[in-house]
Design a protein around this motif. Structure first.
Motif, PDB file in Angstrom:
ATOM      1  N   ALA A  13      51.973  35.390  36.027  1.00  0.00           N
ATOM      2  CA  ALA A  13      52.043  34.844  37.314  1.00  0.00           C
ATOM      3  C   ALA A  13      53.133  35.177  38.164  1.00  0.00           C
ATOM      4  N   LYS A  85      48.310  34.901  40.978  1.00  0.00           N
ATOM      5  CA  LYS A  85      48.125  33.514  40.303  1.00  0.00           C
ATOM      6  C   LYS A  85      47.043  33.600  39.304  1.00  0.00           C
ATOM      7  N   ALA A  86      47.059  32.546  38.310  1.00  0.00           N
ATOM      8  CA  ALA A  86      46.337  32.457  37.403  1.00  0.00           C
ATOM      9  C   ALA A  86      44.696  32.487  37.864  1.00  0.00           C
ATOM     10  N   SER A 120      49.609  32.159  33.323  1.00  0.00           N
ATOM     11  CA  SER A 120      50.400  31.222  33.727  1.00  0.00           C
ATOM     12  C   SER A 120      51.724  30.676  32.882  1.00  0.00           C
TER      13      SER A 120
END
Length: 120
Positions: A13, A85-86, A120
């Protein structure tokens, strides 16, 4: 029309990845090229697209983080993905609207998909 995508992978991330896609085969013109993605259990969604004239369209979730670009001479489209982002995880598909001759209608073509995984 064949679309060959590359550039997926695993990234943490906040990291970046760049996807590329090249169109080949017999076609007269391509008007829109872009990227879609499909996360597990979800429908395929538009990520970003660009017309032959350079007009871009982005999903709200990626605005300010992703940049789509195109080389009309080489029939390629790229997606620079920053601040990943995840929730960006999924299979990314290259897509093009093309026609094989000036009197044919436009058709959608899809690449084989490339996996993007953001940890993440």
């Amino acid at each position: 029309v064949q679309l060959q995508a590359s550039g997926g992978g695993l990234v943490q991330a906040g990291g970046s990845l760049r996807l590329s896609c090249a169109a080949s085969g017999s076609f007269a013109s391509i008007n829109v090229m872009g990227w879609y993605r499909q996360a597990p259990g979800k429908q395929r969604e538009l990520v970003a697209a660009v017309t032959s004239g350079g007009t871009t369209n982005y999903a709200d979730s990626v605005k300010g983080r992703f940049t789509v670009s195109r080389d009309n001479a080489r029939n390629t489209v790229s997606l620079q993905m920053n601040s990943l982002k995840a929730e960006d995880t999924g299979v990314y598909y290259c897509q093009a609207n093309a026609r094989t001759s000036a009197w044919r209608s436009w058709s959608q073509y899809w690449g084989q998909g490339t996996q993007v995984t953001v940890s993440s």
